[in-house]
Design a protein around this motif. Sequence first.
Motif, PDB file in Angstrom:
ATOM      1  N   THR A 106     -28.319  19.419 -18.634  1.00 18.93           N
ATOM      2  CA  THR A 106     -27.294  18.277 -18.910  1.00 18.93           C
ATOM      3  C   THR A 106     -26.056  18.518 -18.818  1.00 18.93           C
ATOM      4  N   LEU A 107     -25.396  19.437 -19.663  1.00 20.19           N
ATOM      5  CA  LEU A 107     -24.024  19.792 -19.489  1.00 20.19           C
ATOM      6  C   LEU A 107     -23.809  20.301 -18.085  1.00 20.19           C
ATOM      7  N   LEU A 108     -24.536  21.308 -17.356  1.00 18.61           N
ATOM      8  CA  LEU A 108     -24.140  21.417 -16.048  1.00 18.61           C
ATOM      9  C   LEU A 108     -24.210  20.208 -15.189  1.00 18.61           C
ATOM     10  N   ASP A 109     -25.068  19.354 -15.414  1.00 21.87           N
ATOM     11  CA  ASP A 109     -25.128  18.206 -14.417  1.00 21.87           C
ATOM     12  C   ASP A 109     -23.781  17.109 -14.661  1.00 21.87           C
ATOM     13  N   LEU A 110     -23.029  17.560 -15.556  1.00 20.68           N
ATOM     14  CA  LEU A 110     -21.737  16.799 -15.908  1.00 20.68           C
ATOM     15  C   LEU A 110     -20.809  16.893 -14.784  1.00 20.68           C
ATOM     16  N   ARG A 111     -20.950  17.935 -14.016  1.00 23.37           N
ATOM     17  CA  ARG A 111     -20.175  17.848 -12.798  1.00 23.37           C
ATOM     18  C   ARG A 111     -20.100  16.722 -12.013  1.00 23.37           C
ATOM     19  N   ALA A 112     -21.160  15.939 -11.881  1.00 22.12           N
ATOM     20  CA  ALA A 112     -21.298  15.020 -11.167  1.00 22.12           C
ATOM     21  C   ALA A 112     -20.202  13.847 -11.789  1.00 22.12           C
ATOM     22  N   VAL A 113     -20.189  13.659 -12.869  1.00 19.05           N
ATOM     23  CA  VAL A 113     -19.318  13.012 -13.708  1.00 19.05           C
ATOM     24  C   VAL A 113     -17.768  13.319 -13.625  1.00 19.05           C
ATOM     25  N   LEU A 114     -17.490  14.644 -14.112  1.00 19.04           N
ATOM     26  CA  LEU A 114     -16.363  15.196 -14.450  1.00 19.04           C
ATOM     27  C   LEU A 114     -15.547  15.531 -13.101  1.00 19.04           C
ATOM     28  N   GLY A 115     -16.340  15.517 -12.029  1.00 16.02           N
ATOM     29  CA  GLY A 115     -15.704  16.011 -10.669  1.00 16.02           C
ATOM     30  C   GLY A 115     -15.490  17.465 -10.319  1.00 16.02           C
ATOM     31  N   LEU A 116     -15.753  18.200 -11.301  1.00 19.13           N
ATOM     32  CA  LEU A 116     -15.576  19.379 -11.003  1.00 19.13           C
ATOM     33  C   LEU A 116     -16.487  20.422 -11.717  1.00 19.13           C
ATOM     34  N   ARG A 117     -16.713  21.813 -11.402  1.00 16.48           N
ATOM     35  CA  ARG A 117     -17.383  22.595 -12.378  1.00 16.48           C
ATOM     36  C   ARG A 117     -16.697  22.903 -13.653  1.00 16.48           C
ATOM     37  N   SER A 118     -17.485  23.564 -14.412  1.00 14.78           N
ATOM     38  CA  SER A 118     -17.066  23.682 -15.855  1.00 14.78           C
ATOM     39  C   SER A 118     -17.318  25.118 -16.249  1.00 14.78           C
ATOM     40  N   PRO A 119     -17.156  25.526 -17.553  1.00 17.53           N
ATOM     41  CA  PRO A 119     -17.348  26.872 -17.807  1.00 17.53           C
ATOM     42  C   PRO A 119     -19.132  26.882 -18.188  1.00 17.53           C
ATOM     43  N   VAL A 120     -19.835  26.007 -17.996  1.00 20.42           N
ATOM     44  CA  VAL A 120     -21.054  25.937 -18.120  1.00 20.42           C
ATOM     45  C   VAL A 120     -21.549  26.798 -16.838  1.00 20.42           C
ATOM     46  N   ASN A 121     -21.268  26.680 -15.545  1.00 16.56           N
ATOM     47  CA  ASN A 121     -21.579  27.268 -14.386  1.00 16.56           C
ATOM     48  C   ASN A 121     -21.224  28.664 -14.518  1.00 16.56           C
ATOM     49  N   THR A 122     -20.418  29.010 -15.490  1.00 12.39           N
ATOM     50  CA  THR A 122     -19.996  30.547 -15.482  1.00 12.39           C
ATOM     51  C   THR A 122     -20.844  31.160 -16.695  1.00 12.39           C
ATOM     52  N   LEU A 123     -21.097  30.443 -17.818  1.00  8.81           N
ATOM     53  CA  LEU A 123     -22.145  31.231 -18.678  1.00  8.81           C
ATOM     54  C   LEU A 123     -23.409  31.311 -18.632  1.00  8.81           C
ATOM     55  N   VAL A 124     -24.021  30.345 -17.688  1.00  9.02           N
ATOM     56  CA  VAL A 124     -25.484  30.497 -17.422  1.00  9.02           C
ATOM     57  C   VAL A 124     -25.748  31.769 -16.727  1.00  9.02           C
ATOM     58  N   ARG A 125     -24.898  32.258 -16.220  1.00  5.96           N
ATOM     59  CA  ARG A 125     -25.180  33.634 -15.288  1.00  5.96           C
ATOM     60  C   ARG A 125     -25.295  34.780 -16.196  1.00  5.96           C
ATOM     61  N   HIS A 126     -25.035  34.652 -17.604  1.00  2.00           N
ATOM     62  CA  HIS A 126     -25.266  35.676 -18.622  1.00  2.00           C
ATOM     63  C   HIS A 126     -26.598  35.433 -19.822  1.00  2.00           C
ATOM     64  N   LEU A 127     -27.393  34.339 -19.329  1.00  2.00           N
ATOM     65  CA  LEU A 127     -28.233  33.941 -20.487  1.00  2.00           C
ATOM     66  C   LEU A 127     -29.196  35.215 -20.552  1.00  2.00           C
ATOM     67  N   ASN A 128     -29.884  35.811 -19.571  1.00  2.00           N
ATOM     68  CA  ASN A 128     -30.705  36.492 -19.738  1.00  2.00           C
ATOM     69  C   ASN A 128     -31.768  36.564 -20.872  1.00  2.00           C
ATOM     70  N   PRO A 129     -32.559  35.518 -20.405  1.00  2.00           N
ATOM     71  CA  PRO A 129     -33.566  35.032 -21.662  1.00  2.00           C
ATOM     72  C   PRO A 129     -34.638  35.887 -21.980  1.00  2.00           C
ATOM     73  N   LEU A 130     -35.045  36.825 -21.160  1.00  2.00           N
ATOM     74  CA  LEU A 130     -36.140  37.955 -21.463  1.00  2.00           C
ATOM     75  C   LEU A 130     -35.630  39.208 -21.838  1.00  2.00           C
ATOM     76  N   ASN A 131     -34.208  39.639 -22.018  1.00  2.00           N
ATOM     77  CA  ASN A 131     -33.520  40.820 -22.342  1.00  2.00           C
ATOM     78  C   ASN A 131     -33.856  41.768 -21.479  1.00  2.00           C
ATOM     79  N   ALA A 132     -33.552  41.384 -20.235  1.00  2.00           N
ATOM     80  CA  ALA A 132     -33.383  42.462 -19.123  1.00  2.00           C
ATOM     81  C   ALA A 132     -32.572  43.523 -19.375  1.00  2.00           C
ATOM     82  N   PRO A 133     -32.458  44.965 -18.942  1.00  2.00           N
ATOM     83  CA  PRO A 133     -31.744  45.934 -19.174  1.00  2.00           C
ATOM     84  C   PRO A 133     -30.713  45.831 -18.117  1.00  2.00           C
ATOM     85  N   ALA A 134     -30.753  44.961 -17.031  1.00  2.00           N
ATOM     86  CA  ALA A 134     -29.746  44.939 -15.909  1.00  2.00           C
ATOM     87  C   ALA A 134     -29.766  43.370 -15.612  1.00  2.00           C
TER      88      ALA A 134
END
Length: 349
Positions: free
Chosen positions: A188-216
């Motif tokens: 939902t926060l990522l999709d706010l780009r359509a309302v705000l008119g530009l990307r936000s830090p959400v586009n950056t932070l999602v790249r570090h989620l690593n939800p299954l704790n991979a070593p790389a």
Amino acid sequence: MSTETEPTAIPAVTTTTAGISALANALGIIGRGPGRSRPLTRDEACGAFGALLTGQALDVQAGAFLLLMRYRGETAEELAGLVDAARAHIGPPPAGAPVPALDWPSYAAGRTRGLPWYLLAARLIGAAGVPVLMHGDNDLQTGGTGAMQGLAALGLAPARDLDDAAGQLAATGFAYLPLAHLCPALKTLLDLRAVLGLRSPVNTLVRHLNPLNAPATLIGVFHPGYLDSHAAAALLLDAGRRLGVVKGAGGEGERRPFKPVDLRLVDAGTAGVEHWPALIDAATEARDTERDDPAHLAAVWRGEARDEAGEATVIGTAAVALRIAGRACSPAKAEAQARALWAARGHHP
């Protein structure tokens, strides 16, 4: 989602005084004039973003916070705090879930690009014993073929949730988990780009989620300025883990075979740069115009069609992934290994 007729709103969750206060405090810190504002600490960023994720703040605060962070440019400490909040919101991996060798975020929505050759690279190394969890979102892509279309052409289904992703990893060595299934609040926060008119830090932070704790983790970026910021955040977030960042095609973790690539590699608490040469002559780019039909992607995988540029993209991207995953000790050995895997691949899901 139609970005023209359906503005995105923060989920309707009851606000709290604590959440409103956390955002007000953060906005007061970063929104003051020149000479008076300062970056947030890691804990302050975590508290503010946690309030957004849990719906404890006001919608107007969400927009103000995301825009101010984007305008100022988040520091490594701030980015680490945002990731802390997101990881806490998602929670730990399912009990007994396999640990992938490589976490591969895919969030290049909004940049025109061609076919998602990186899917073949991830599938290739996953089938060869280097399991890959890919998570992402391409809903706002403005051209080319998105990951979901590519998966459908390859006969692969996206994972329904983390449990399903774990099952697919165990069975095939590869799983793609859409952000909407991993964390609806982040989507939902990522999709706010359509309302705000530009990307936000959400586009950056999602790249570090690593939800299954991979070593790389393999991260692709579009703007060169984020190469170092991702590496700096990784040093704060995940001591002992490996992370590689490349300026990829359209912002994906996908190597351009016509150009040299600099790989920012974080390993054992230090960050360095590796210089990888181009794989094929740039003139090939003009001769082999990339098709946008997802069926072509599947045909190349099955050996029913040839595409020099596409195959070089797969091999080059797989090589970078193998290097980041620690399965090759140099670019040359990673590329040789990737070529051998491509030549010996099976053609079935």
